[in-house]
Motif scaffolding. Structure first.
Motif, PDB file in Angstrom:
ATOM      1  N   UNK A 164     -62.720 -15.323  34.481  1.00 57.79           N
ATOM      2  CA  UNK A 164     -61.533 -14.518  34.618  1.00 57.79           C
ATOM      3  C   UNK A 164     -60.735 -15.184  35.453  1.00 57.79           C
ATOM      4  N   UNK A 165     -59.040 -15.300  35.121  1.00 56.47           N
ATOM      5  CA  UNK A 165     -58.170 -15.866  35.607  1.00 56.47           C
ATOM      6  C   UNK A 165     -57.062 -15.362  36.143  1.00 56.47           C
ATOM      7  N   UNK A 166     -56.370 -15.688  37.128  1.00 51.99           N
ATOM      8  CA  UNK A 166     -55.440 -14.942  37.827  1.00 51.99           C
ATOM      9  C   UNK A 166     -54.243 -16.318  38.175  1.00 51.99           C
ATOM     10  N   UNK A 167     -52.987 -16.149  37.747  1.00 53.27           N
ATOM     11  CA  UNK A 167     -51.822 -16.894  37.686  1.00 53.27           C
ATOM     12  C   UNK A 167     -51.300 -17.368  39.091  1.00 53.27           C
ATOM     13  N   UNK A 168     -51.232 -18.559  39.363  1.00 50.67           N
ATOM     14  CA  UNK A 168     -50.504 -18.988  40.721  1.00 50.67           C
ATOM     15  C   UNK A 168     -49.051 -19.501  40.464  1.00 50.67           C
ATOM     16  N   UNK A 169     -48.877 -20.247  39.299  1.00 52.61           N
ATOM     17  CA  UNK A 169     -47.479 -20.421  39.217  1.00 52.61           C
ATOM     18  C   UNK A 169     -47.281 -20.706  37.539  1.00 52.61           C
ATOM     19  N   UNK A 170     -45.774 -20.342  36.961  1.00 50.72           N
ATOM     20  CA  UNK A 170     -45.680 -20.530  35.655  1.00 50.72           C
ATOM     21  C   UNK A 170     -44.099 -20.895  35.430  1.00 50.72           C
ATOM     22  N   UNK A 171     -43.752 -21.143  34.308  1.00 50.25           N
ATOM     23  CA  UNK A 171     -42.331 -21.744  33.769  1.00 50.25           C
ATOM     24  C   UNK A 171     -42.360 -21.528  32.469  1.00 50.25           C
ATOM     25  N   UNK A 172     -41.300 -20.919  31.878  1.00 53.80           N
ATOM     26  CA  UNK A 172     -40.928 -20.548  30.501  1.00 53.80           C
ATOM     27  C   UNK A 172     -39.820 -21.296  29.990  1.00 53.80           C
ATOM     28  N   UNK A 173     -39.904 -22.199  28.865  1.00 51.14           N
ATOM     29  CA  UNK A 173     -38.902 -22.958  28.314  1.00 51.14           C
ATOM     30  C   UNK A 173     -38.342 -22.174  26.873  1.00 51.14           C
ATOM     31  N   UNK A 174     -37.205 -21.663  26.895  1.00 52.25           N
ATOM     32  CA  UNK A 174     -36.924 -20.850  25.598  1.00 52.25           C
ATOM     33  C   UNK A 174     -35.331 -21.236  25.575  1.00 52.25           C
ATOM     34  N   UNK A 175     -34.736 -20.888  24.269  1.00 53.84           N
ATOM     35  CA  UNK A 175     -33.178 -21.023  24.131  1.00 53.84           C
ATOM     36  C   UNK A 175     -32.721 -19.703  24.604  1.00 53.84           C
ATOM     37  N   UNK A 176     -31.498 -19.794  25.094  1.00 54.36           N
ATOM     38  CA  UNK A 176     -30.973 -18.296  25.876  1.00 54.36           C
ATOM     39  C   UNK A 176     -30.528 -17.174  25.129  1.00 54.36           C
TER      40      UNK A 176
END
Length: 395
Positions: A354-366
Motif C-alpha cells: 500500500x503506497x502514499x505519494x511524497x512528491x510528483x511532477x506531470x509533463x504534458x502539453x498546455x
C-alpha cells in the motif's frame, strides 16, 4: 665248655650257608638262560632278510633286541605323511548398504562427535578448576620459582620460613551432579556463542493486480515484475521492478461530467478512455517471522514510479489535441504478506503493498486535458495498492 659250644654253633650254620649258595647259583643260571634266549630270537629273524642263506640253528635261548625309532625318523615319517593342499581363497559377496543403514551410521557419528565435545568441555572445565585450586593453595609461588631458576643469581643466604599451607577439605561431590552441571554449562556456552548470519540470495517472479481505491474511474488490469533479494537469517533486503497497467474510464473524474463521451472543457477536449502504463522500481526491507513452513512477513518500501498516458484523439468537431503525457512520482509504503516454503530452495508467497505519494511532477502539453486546472487531483497524488503472487528460487 665254651669251645664245645662254638663248635656246635658252627656245625649248625654250615648247612644253611651251603643252601644259600645253591639258591644263588640257581638264580644266576636262570637269568643267563633268559638273556641268551632274548638275543637269539632277533638274530634268527634278521638272518633271512639280509640274504645270508640258510643258517644253522643256534643253540641256546633266543635274545630279543628292542629297536626304538629315533625322533628324527619319526619327524621324517610324519613329514612324508603330510599332503600339501592347494590354496583356497574364500570371497564374500559385497553387501549393498541400505539407506537406513547410512542414516544410522550418520546418527552414530553425530552422537560420537557430541559425546567427544562433551568430554572435551568437561576436561577443560576440570583443568580450569585445578588451576584455580592451585592458585588458592600456592598462589604465585611456582611462577616465581621458575623465574628465579631461569635468572642466574649469586648465592645469598636465604632465610627459610615455614610456608603455611591452608588445608582445604574438599566436600564430597556427586559425580552425576557434576557431569550434569558441566554439560549444562557447555550447552549454555554454545548457545551464547554468536553464530554467523545465514545469507541466502533469491530471485522471484511477480504476478498481480493494482488499484486506486479513492476513485471508481481507475481500473487495474494486471501487474508483472521481477525481484532480487538477500536474506540474512530473518531479515530481507529486496529490490524489485514492477510494470502495471490501468485504464481511466469517463471524463467525469476530471470535469464532474459523467457519461458524455469525449467531453469539452475550456477549449480542451477530454477523452473518455485513457490508458495508463506505470513502471515502478522499489527497495524494500522486510522481516520474516517464525521458522515453520508458513512465515509471515512485514516491512517498509520506498518506490519511484514513471507513468505514461495515451489516448485516442476522436472528437466530432475536428479539433486536434496532443495524445500523450507522462509523470514522475516518489512514493513510500508498507508491505505485508506471508511465505510458504516448500523446500529450502523454493517458496511461494503473497505480497500486499500500500503506497502514499511524497512528491510528483506531470509533463504534458498546455492544450491537453491533463494540464487543465480540473486535473488538480492527479493520479500521482492518489493512494494505490498492488496485490501480488510471488514465486522465489533460492541460490
Amino acid at each position: 665248655m665254651k669251645k664245645y659250644f662254638y663248635i656246635l654253633a658252627a656245625l649248625s650254620i654250615a648247612p644253611t650257608y651251603s643252601l644259600a649258595q645253591s639258591l644263588e647259583s640257581d638264580v644266576d643260571a636262570e637269568l643267563d638262560q633268559m638273556y641268551s634266549s632274548q638275543q637269539a630270537a632277533p638274530a634268527a629273524a634278521s638272518a633271512p632278510q639280509a640274504g645270508i642263506g640258510n643258517a644253522a640253528p643256534v643253540s641256546g635261548q633266543p635274545i630279543y633286541i628292542l629297536n626304538q625309532a629315533t625322533p628324527t625318523s619319526n619327524a621324517q615319517l610324519q613329514q612324508s605323511q603330510i599332503q600339501k593342499q592347494p590354496t583356497t581363497v574364500i570371497e564374500a559377496s559385497p553387501l549393498t548398504e541400505s539407506r537406513a543403514e547410512q542414516i544410522r551410521r550418520a546418527r552414530q557419528d553425530a552422537e560420537l562427535q557430541t559425546e567427544q565435545r562433551i568430554v572435551e568441555k568437561l576436561e577443560q572445565s576440570r583443568m580450569e578448576d585445578e588451576k584455580k585450586r592451585a592458585g588458592v593453595l600456592f598462589g604465585d609461588k611456582f611462577n616465581q620459582l621458575d623465574q628465579t631458576q631461569q635468572q642466574p643469581q649469586q648465592p645469598q643466604p636465604v632465610a627459610v620460613q615455614p610456608v603455611q599451607v591452608q588445608q582445604v577439605q574438599e566436600p564430597k561431590e556427586n559425580t552425576r551432579d557434576i557431569v550434569r552441571e558441566e554439560i549444562a554449562a557447555a550447552m549454555k556456552v554454545e548457545e551464547e556463542a554468536p553464530l554467523a548470519p545465514l545469507e541466502t540470495k533469491y530471485v522471484a517472479g511477480i504476478l498481480g493486480i493494482g488499484d486506486y481505491p479513492d476513485t471508481r474511474q481507475v481500473k487495474g488490469n494486471y501487474a508483472l515484475g521481477v525481484a532480487f533479494g538477500t536474506k540474512y537469517d530473518n531479515f530481507i533486503v529486496e529490490g524489485s521492478f514492477l510494470y502495471s497497467n490501468y485504464t481511466v474510464e469517463g471524463q467525469g473524474y476530471y470535469t464532474g461530467n459523467y457519461g458524455y463521451g469525449y467531453g469539452y472543457s475550456g477549449g480542451t477536449y477530454i477523452p473518455d478512455s485513457i490508458d495508463v502504463q506505470q513502471y515502478t522500481g522499489s527497495l524494500a526491507a522486510k522481516v520474516q517471522l517464525f521458522s515453520g513452513i508458513i512465515k509471515p512477513v512485514f516491512g517498509g518500501v520506498v518506490a519511484y514510479s514513471y507513468r505514461g498516458y495515451s489516448w485516442d484523439n476522436k472528437n466530432p468537431y475536428g479539433y486536434v489535441n496532443d495524445t500523450k503525457a507522462n509523470s514522475h512520482a516518489i512514493d513510500i509504503g508498507t508491505v505485508v504478506g506471508a511465505d510458504l516454503e516448500f523446500s529450502p530452495k523454493y517458496s511461494l508467497g503473497v505480497d500486499f503493498r500500500y503506497m502514499w505519494n511524497l512528491s510528483s511532477r506531470v509533463n504534458a502539453d498546455s492544450n491537453t486535458w491533463i494540464s487543465r486546472p480540473e486535473y488538480s487531483n492527479s493520479l500521482e497524488k492518489l493512494q494505490y495498492y498492488v496485490m501480488s503472487l510471488v514465486g522465489r528460487v533460492n541460490f
